[in-house]
Design an enzyme around this catalytic site. Structure first.
Site, PDB file in Angstrom:
ATOM      1  N   LEU A   1       0.723  -1.127  -0.144  1.00  0.00           N
ATOM      2  CA  LEU A   1       0.028  -0.178  -0.091  1.00  0.00           C
ATOM      3  C   LEU A   1       0.875   1.328  -0.049  1.00  0.00           C
ATOM      4  CD1 LEU A   1      -2.749  -0.909   2.644  1.00  0.00           C
ATOM      5  CD2 LEU A   1      -2.748  -1.408   0.017  1.00  0.00           C
TER       6      LEU A   1
ATOM      7  N   HIS B   1      -3.413   4.176  -2.464  1.00  0.00           N
ATOM      8  CA  HIS B   1      -4.352   3.303  -1.798  1.00  0.00           C
ATOM      9  C   HIS B   1      -4.983   4.264  -0.800  1.00  0.00           C
ATOM     10  CE1 HIS B   1      -1.594   0.197  -3.617  1.00  0.00           C
ATOM     11  NE2 HIS B   1      -2.450  -0.292  -4.269  1.00  0.00           N
TER      12      HIS B   1
ATOM     13  N   ARG C   1       4.656  -0.944  -7.894  1.00  0.00           N
ATOM     14  CA  ARG C   1       5.712  -1.415  -9.065  1.00  0.00           C
ATOM     15  C   ARG C   1       6.935  -0.283  -9.076  1.00  0.00           C
ATOM     16  NH1 ARG C   1       1.318  -4.138 -12.127  1.00  0.00           N
ATOM     17  NH2 ARG C   1       2.004  -6.235 -11.974  1.00  0.00           N
TER      18      ARG C   1
HETATM   19  P1  AMP Z   1      -3.414  -2.112  -6.780  1.00  0.00           P
HETATM   20  O1  AMP Z   1      -3.100  -2.481  -5.375  1.00  0.00           O
HETATM   21  O2  AMP Z   1      -2.438  -1.838  -7.691  1.00  0.00           O
HETATM   22  O3  AMP Z   1      -4.325  -3.359  -7.713  1.00  0.00           O
HETATM   23  O4  AMP Z   1      -4.473  -1.044  -6.834  1.00  0.00           O
HETATM   24  C1  AMP Z   1      -5.638  -1.031  -5.901  1.00  0.00           C
HETATM   25  C2  AMP Z   1      -6.517   0.168  -6.326  1.00  0.00           C
HETATM   26  O5  AMP Z   1      -5.587   1.312  -5.989  1.00  0.00           O
HETATM   27  C3  AMP Z   1      -6.753   0.240  -7.757  1.00  0.00           C
HETATM   28  O6  AMP Z   1      -8.380   0.559  -7.806  1.00  0.00           O
HETATM   29  C4  AMP Z   1      -5.933   1.211  -8.396  1.00  0.00           C
HETATM   30  O7  AMP Z   1      -6.359   2.041  -9.458  1.00  0.00           O
HETATM   31  C5  AMP Z   1      -5.739   2.047  -7.355  1.00  0.00           C
HETATM   32  N1  AMP Z   1      -4.547   2.896  -7.314  1.00  0.00           N
HETATM   33  C6  AMP Z   1      -3.221   2.477  -7.497  1.00  0.00           C
HETATM   34  N2  AMP Z   1      -2.406   3.626  -7.547  1.00  0.00           N
HETATM   35  C7  AMP Z   1      -3.158   4.681  -7.507  1.00  0.00           C
HETATM   36  C8  AMP Z   1      -2.724   6.077  -7.534  1.00  0.00           C
HETATM   37  N3  AMP Z   1      -1.405   6.520  -7.696  1.00  0.00           N
HETATM   38  N4  AMP Z   1      -3.657   7.035  -7.480  1.00  0.00           N
HETATM   39  C9  AMP Z   1      -4.856   6.750  -7.164  1.00  0.00           C
HETATM   40  N5  AMP Z   1      -5.312   5.140  -7.069  1.00  0.00           N
HETATM   41  C10 AMP Z   1      -4.326   4.353  -7.216  1.00  0.00           C
END
Ligand code: AMP
Length: 283
Positions: A39, A43, A193
Protein backbone atom coordinates in the site's frame (compact mmCIF):
# COMPACT_ATOMS: atom_id res chain seq x y z
CA UNK A 1 5.55 2.90 23.28
CA UNK A 2 2.49 4.47 21.74
CA UNK A 3 -0.38 2.07 21.26
CA UNK A 4 -1.65 1.91 17.68
CA UNK A 5 -5.20 0.83 17.05
CA UNK A 6 -5.40 -1.60 14.17
CA UNK A 7 -7.98 -2.77 11.73
CA UNK A 8 -9.36 -6.23 12.30
CA UNK A 9 -7.54 -8.79 10.16
CA UNK A 10 -9.89 -11.16 8.35
CA UNK A 11 -7.44 -13.71 7.07
CA UNK A 12 -9.84 -16.13 5.50
CA UNK A 13 -13.27 -16.56 3.99
CA UNK A 14 -14.83 -17.80 7.23
CA UNK A 15 -13.69 -14.75 9.21
CA UNK A 16 -15.04 -12.50 6.46
CA UNK A 17 -18.39 -14.28 6.46
CA UNK A 18 -18.82 -13.80 10.20
CA UNK A 19 -17.88 -10.11 10.06
CA UNK A 20 -20.11 -9.39 7.06
CA UNK A 21 -23.09 -11.12 8.65
CA UNK A 22 -22.75 -8.87 11.70
CA UNK A 23 -22.47 -5.72 9.61
CA UNK A 24 -25.43 -6.65 7.45
CA UNK A 25 -27.53 -7.45 10.49
CA UNK A 26 -26.92 -3.96 11.84
CA UNK A 27 -27.63 -2.35 8.43
CA UNK A 28 -24.20 -0.83 8.00
CA UNK A 29 -23.23 0.76 4.68
CA UNK A 30 -20.09 -1.09 3.62
CA UNK A 31 -17.41 0.20 1.26
CA UNK A 32 -14.79 -2.08 -0.27
CA UNK A 33 -11.35 -0.93 -1.44
CA UNK A 34 -9.84 -3.80 -3.46
CA UNK A 35 -6.02 -3.80 -3.58
CA UNK A 36 -3.07 -6.07 -4.12
CA UNK A 37 -1.30 -4.65 -1.06
CA UNK A 38 2.12 -2.95 -0.99
CA UNK A 39 0.00 0.00 0.00
CA UNK A 40 0.99 3.59 -0.74
CA UNK A 41 -0.66 7.02 -0.57
CA UNK A 42 -2.70 6.21 -3.71
CA UNK A 43 -4.42 3.35 -1.92
CA UNK A 44 -4.85 5.42 1.25
CA UNK A 45 -6.47 8.19 -0.80
CA UNK A 46 -9.11 5.69 -1.95
CA UNK A 47 -9.88 4.91 1.69
CA UNK A 48 -10.11 8.62 2.56
CA UNK A 49 -12.31 9.36 -0.45
CA UNK A 50 -14.93 6.81 0.54
CA UNK A 51 -14.75 7.19 4.33
CA UNK A 52 -17.54 9.76 4.61
CA UNK A 53 -19.92 7.69 2.47
CA UNK A 54 -19.82 4.42 4.40
CA UNK A 55 -20.30 3.18 7.95
CA UNK A 56 -17.75 0.42 7.49
CA UNK A 57 -14.57 0.35 5.43
CA UNK A 58 -13.08 -2.89 4.22
CA UNK A 59 -9.77 -3.12 2.37
CA UNK A 60 -9.03 -6.34 0.55
CA UNK A 61 -5.43 -7.34 -0.04
CA UNK A 62 -5.09 -10.12 -2.56
CA UNK A 63 -2.34 -10.56 -5.12
CA UNK A 64 -4.51 -12.09 -7.81
CA UNK A 65 -2.60 -14.73 -9.76
CA UNK A 66 -5.19 -14.70 -12.55
CA UNK A 67 -4.43 -11.13 -13.63
CA UNK A 68 -0.72 -11.72 -14.17
CA UNK A 69 0.40 -13.18 -17.48
CA UNK A 70 2.98 -15.97 -17.14
CA UNK A 71 5.93 -13.71 -18.00
CA UNK A 72 4.91 -11.11 -15.40
CA UNK A 73 5.98 -10.44 -11.82
CA UNK A 74 3.43 -12.48 -9.83
CA UNK A 75 5.94 -14.15 -7.51
CA UNK A 76 8.13 -11.04 -7.24
CA UNK A 77 5.17 -8.71 -6.59
CA UNK A 78 5.80 -6.97 -3.23
CA UNK A 79 3.93 -8.54 -0.30
CA UNK A 80 4.12 -6.34 2.79
CA UNK A 81 1.15 -7.23 5.00
CA UNK A 82 2.62 -5.98 8.28
CA UNK A 83 3.59 -2.60 6.79
CA UNK A 84 0.19 -2.43 5.08
CA UNK A 85 -1.57 -2.93 8.43
CA UNK A 86 0.56 -0.19 9.95
CA UNK A 87 -0.26 2.23 7.13
CA UNK A 88 -3.98 1.58 7.39
CA UNK A 89 -3.82 1.86 11.17
CA UNK A 90 -7.32 2.49 12.42
CA UNK A 91 -8.56 4.21 9.24
CA UNK A 92 -10.46 1.09 8.17
CA UNK A 93 -12.58 -1.41 10.05
CA UNK A 94 -11.19 -4.57 8.54
CA UNK A 95 -8.62 -5.98 6.13
CA UNK A 96 -9.57 -9.06 4.14
CA UNK A 97 -6.50 -10.99 3.01
CA UNK A 98 -7.64 -14.44 1.94
CA UNK A 99 -5.37 -17.27 0.85
CA UNK A 100 -5.54 -18.09 -2.86
CA UNK A 101 -7.64 -21.19 -2.13
CA UNK A 102 -10.40 -19.03 -0.60
CA UNK A 103 -10.76 -17.17 -3.90
CA UNK A 104 -9.86 -19.97 -6.29
CA UNK A 105 -10.56 -23.40 -4.77
CA UNK A 106 -8.84 -26.27 -6.56
CA UNK A 107 -11.91 -27.00 -8.69
CA UNK A 108 -12.54 -23.35 -9.70
CA UNK A 109 -13.25 -23.09 -13.45
CA UNK A 110 -15.38 -19.98 -13.98
CA UNK A 111 -14.17 -16.73 -15.46
CA UNK A 112 -15.72 -13.46 -16.52
CA UNK A 113 -14.49 -11.92 -19.71
CA UNK A 114 -15.75 -8.79 -21.38
CA UNK A 115 -15.48 -7.19 -24.75
CA UNK A 116 -15.96 -3.43 -25.03
CA UNK A 117 -13.47 -1.55 -22.83
CA UNK A 118 -11.51 -4.72 -22.09
CA UNK A 119 -10.73 -5.17 -25.78
CA UNK A 120 -9.85 -1.72 -27.06
CA UNK A 121 -6.20 -2.43 -27.83
CA UNK A 122 -4.68 -0.75 -24.80
CA UNK A 123 -3.55 -2.99 -21.91
CA UNK A 124 -5.27 -5.98 -23.50
CA UNK A 125 -2.85 -5.91 -26.45
CA UNK A 126 0.08 -6.54 -24.11
CA UNK A 127 -1.67 -8.45 -21.33
CA UNK A 128 -4.26 -10.55 -23.20
CA UNK A 129 -5.67 -12.40 -20.16
CA UNK A 130 -5.32 -9.55 -17.67
CA UNK A 131 -8.87 -8.18 -17.60
CA UNK A 132 -10.39 -11.64 -17.49
CA UNK A 133 -8.41 -12.12 -14.27
CA UNK A 134 -9.39 -8.70 -12.96
CA UNK A 135 -13.10 -9.04 -13.76
CA UNK A 136 -13.27 -12.52 -12.26
CA UNK A 137 -11.55 -11.59 -9.02
CA UNK A 138 -13.50 -8.34 -8.60
CA UNK A 139 -16.80 -10.13 -9.19
CA UNK A 140 -15.80 -12.77 -6.67
CA UNK A 141 -14.71 -10.17 -4.11
CA UNK A 142 -17.98 -8.28 -4.63
CA UNK A 143 -19.98 -11.48 -4.03
CA UNK A 144 -17.94 -12.44 -0.98
CA UNK A 145 -18.00 -9.00 0.63
CA UNK A 146 -21.35 -7.66 -0.67
CA UNK A 147 -20.30 -3.99 -0.46
CA UNK A 148 -22.64 -1.10 -1.16
CA UNK A 149 -19.75 0.91 -2.58
CA UNK A 150 -16.40 0.03 -4.11
CA UNK A 151 -13.58 2.42 -5.01
CA UNK A 152 -11.18 2.13 -7.94
CA UNK A 153 -8.38 4.46 -8.98
CA UNK A 154 -8.31 6.35 -12.27
CA UNK A 155 -4.62 5.40 -12.33
CA UNK A 156 -5.79 2.12 -13.89
CA UNK A 157 -8.27 3.79 -16.20
CA UNK A 158 -9.02 0.86 -18.50
CA UNK A 159 -9.57 -1.31 -15.42
CA UNK A 160 -12.04 1.24 -14.06
CA UNK A 161 -13.95 1.16 -17.38
CA UNK A 162 -13.95 -2.64 -17.37
CA UNK A 163 -15.34 -2.79 -13.82
CA UNK A 164 -18.04 -0.22 -14.59
CA UNK A 165 -19.06 -2.19 -17.68
CA UNK A 166 -19.20 -5.48 -15.78
CA UNK A 167 -21.26 -3.92 -12.98
CA UNK A 168 -23.68 -2.49 -15.54
CA UNK A 169 -23.95 -5.66 -17.61
CA UNK A 170 -24.48 -7.98 -14.64
CA UNK A 171 -26.47 -5.42 -12.61
CA UNK A 172 -24.17 -6.05 -9.67
CA UNK A 173 -25.63 -4.10 -6.74
CA UNK A 174 -22.45 -2.10 -6.12
CA UNK A 175 -21.90 1.61 -6.55
CA UNK A 176 -18.53 2.07 -8.28
CA UNK A 177 -16.66 5.21 -7.22
CA UNK A 178 -13.65 6.55 -9.16
CA UNK A 179 -10.72 8.15 -7.36
CA UNK A 180 -8.21 10.59 -8.90
CA UNK A 181 -4.58 9.58 -9.42
CA UNK A 182 -2.15 10.42 -6.63
CA UNK A 183 1.32 11.48 -7.80
CA UNK A 184 4.74 12.14 -6.38
CA UNK A 185 5.74 15.81 -6.27
CA UNK A 186 7.55 15.37 -9.61
CA UNK A 187 4.49 13.92 -11.33
CA UNK A 188 5.18 10.19 -11.22
CA UNK A 189 1.96 8.32 -10.46
CA UNK A 190 2.27 6.27 -7.27
CA UNK A 191 2.43 2.55 -7.97
CA UNK A 192 3.46 -0.52 -6.00
CA UNK A 193 5.75 -1.29 -8.96
CA UNK A 194 7.76 1.92 -8.54
CA UNK A 195 9.97 0.02 -6.06
CA UNK A 196 11.42 -1.84 -9.06
CA UNK A 197 12.90 1.39 -10.49
CA UNK A 198 16.65 1.94 -10.20
CA UNK A 199 17.80 5.40 -9.18
CA UNK A 200 18.36 6.44 -12.78
CA UNK A 201 15.03 5.03 -13.92
CA UNK A 202 13.25 6.76 -11.05
CA UNK A 203 14.82 10.05 -12.19
CA UNK A 204 13.54 9.47 -15.76
CA UNK A 205 10.08 8.24 -14.77
CA UNK A 206 8.32 11.63 -14.34
CA UNK A 207 8.77 12.15 -18.09
CA UNK A 208 5.74 9.91 -18.56
CA UNK A 209 3.45 12.38 -16.82
CA UNK A 210 5.16 15.40 -18.40
CA UNK A 211 4.73 13.89 -21.85
CA UNK A 212 1.05 13.23 -21.17
CA UNK A 213 0.62 16.80 -19.99
CA UNK A 214 2.34 18.29 -23.04
CA UNK A 215 0.45 16.08 -25.48
CA UNK A 216 -2.89 16.93 -23.84
CA UNK A 217 -2.09 20.63 -24.08
CA UNK A 218 -1.30 20.32 -27.79
CA UNK A 219 -4.50 18.38 -28.45
CA UNK A 220 -6.46 21.11 -26.68
CA UNK A 221 -4.73 23.65 -28.93
CA UNK A 222 -5.94 21.72 -31.97
CA UNK A 223 -2.66 20.17 -33.12
CA UNK A 224 -3.00 17.10 -35.31
CA UNK A 225 -3.46 14.06 -33.04
CA UNK A 226 -1.32 11.55 -34.96
CA UNK A 227 1.58 13.97 -34.97
CA UNK A 228 1.18 14.84 -31.28
CA UNK A 229 1.13 11.16 -30.30
CA UNK A 230 4.08 10.22 -32.54
CA UNK A 231 6.14 13.04 -31.05
CA UNK A 232 5.15 11.97 -27.53
CA UNK A 233 6.36 8.44 -28.24
CA UNK A 234 9.61 9.81 -29.70
CA UNK A 235 10.29 11.92 -26.60
CA UNK A 236 9.84 8.92 -24.32
CA UNK A 237 11.89 6.56 -26.47
CA UNK A 238 14.73 9.08 -26.64
CA UNK A 239 14.92 8.93 -22.84
CA UNK A 240 15.16 5.15 -22.74
CA UNK A 241 11.50 4.10 -22.52
CA UNK A 242 10.00 1.39 -24.72
CA UNK A 243 6.49 2.64 -25.37
CA UNK A 244 3.79 -0.04 -25.56
CA UNK A 245 1.17 2.56 -26.46
CA UNK A 246 0.31 6.24 -26.22
CA UNK A 247 -3.31 6.69 -27.22
CA UNK A 248 -6.04 9.32 -27.22
CA UNK A 249 -9.36 7.72 -26.32
CA UNK A 250 -12.93 8.66 -25.44
CA UNK A 251 -13.25 8.58 -21.66
CA UNK A 252 -16.45 6.53 -21.50
CA UNK A 253 -15.96 3.85 -24.18
CA UNK A 254 -12.18 3.98 -24.71
CA UNK A 255 -12.82 4.14 -28.45
CA UNK A 256 -10.39 6.38 -30.37
CA UNK A 257 -11.04 10.06 -29.70
CA UNK A 258 -11.26 12.64 -32.45
CA UNK A 259 -12.52 15.72 -30.64
CA UNK A 260 -11.88 17.61 -27.45
CA UNK A 261 -15.61 18.43 -27.27
CA UNK A 262 -16.27 15.06 -25.57
CA UNK A 263 -14.50 13.84 -22.41
CA UNK A 264 -11.31 12.09 -23.47
CA UNK A 265 -8.11 10.66 -21.97
CA UNK A 266 -4.55 10.16 -23.01
CA UNK A 267 -3.31 6.76 -21.90
CA UNK A 268 0.24 5.46 -21.91
CA UNK A 269 2.16 2.31 -21.05
CA UNK A 270 5.93 2.36 -21.23
CA UNK A 271 8.69 0.09 -20.05
CA UNK A 272 11.97 1.18 -18.55
CA UNK A 273 14.40 -1.52 -17.46
CA UNK A 274 12.31 -4.33 -15.97
CA UNK A 275 9.46 -2.02 -14.96
CA UNK A 276 6.30 -1.37 -16.91
CA UNK A 277 4.57 1.88 -15.97
CA UNK A 278 1.08 3.01 -16.95
CA UNK A 279 -0.50 6.42 -16.58
CA UNK A 280 -3.30 8.52 -18.06
CA UNK A 281 -4.78 12.00 -17.81
CA UNK A 282 -7.92 13.80 -18.91
CA UNK A 283 -7.48 15.90 -22.06
P1 AMP B 1 -3.47 -2.23 -6.94
O1 AMP B 1 -3.06 -2.56 -5.54
O2 AMP B 1 -2.34 -1.78 -7.81
O3 AMP B 1 -4.31 -3.31 -7.57
O4 AMP B 1 -4.41 -0.97 -6.82
C1 AMP B 1 -5.55 -1.00 -6.02
C2 AMP B 1 -6.40 0.20 -6.31
O5 AMP B 1 -5.65 1.39 -6.04
C3 AMP B 1 -6.82 0.28 -7.78
O6 AMP B 1 -8.17 0.74 -7.85
C4 AMP B 1 -5.86 1.30 -8.34
O7 AMP B 1 -6.38 1.99 -9.46
C5 AMP B 1 -5.70 2.24 -7.17
N1 AMP B 1 -4.44 3.00 -7.29
C6 AMP B 1 -3.21 2.51 -7.50
N2 AMP B 1 -2.31 3.52 -7.60
C7 AMP B 1 -3.01 4.67 -7.47
C8 AMP B 1 -2.67 6.05 -7.49
N3 AMP B 1 -1.41 6.47 -7.68
N4 AMP B 1 -3.66 6.96 -7.31
C9 AMP B 1 -4.93 6.56 -7.13
N5 AMP B 1 -5.32 5.28 -7.10
C10 AMP B 1 -4.38 4.34 -7.27
Amino acid sequence: MAHHRRAELLSDRAALRTRMAAWRESHQIVALVPTMGALHEGHLSLVRLIAARADRLLVSIFVNPAQFTPSEDFSAYPRTLEADREKLGATVDAIYCPPVADIYPADFVTSISLEGPATTGLEDRFRPTHFKGVATVVAKLFLQTTPHLAVFGEKDFQQLCVIRQMVRDLELPVNVVAAPTIREADGLALSSRNVYLSEGERAAAPLIYHTLTQCAERLRQGDEANLVLAEGVAILEKSGFSVDYLEWRQADTLQPATTIEQPSRLLVAARIGVTRLIDNIAV
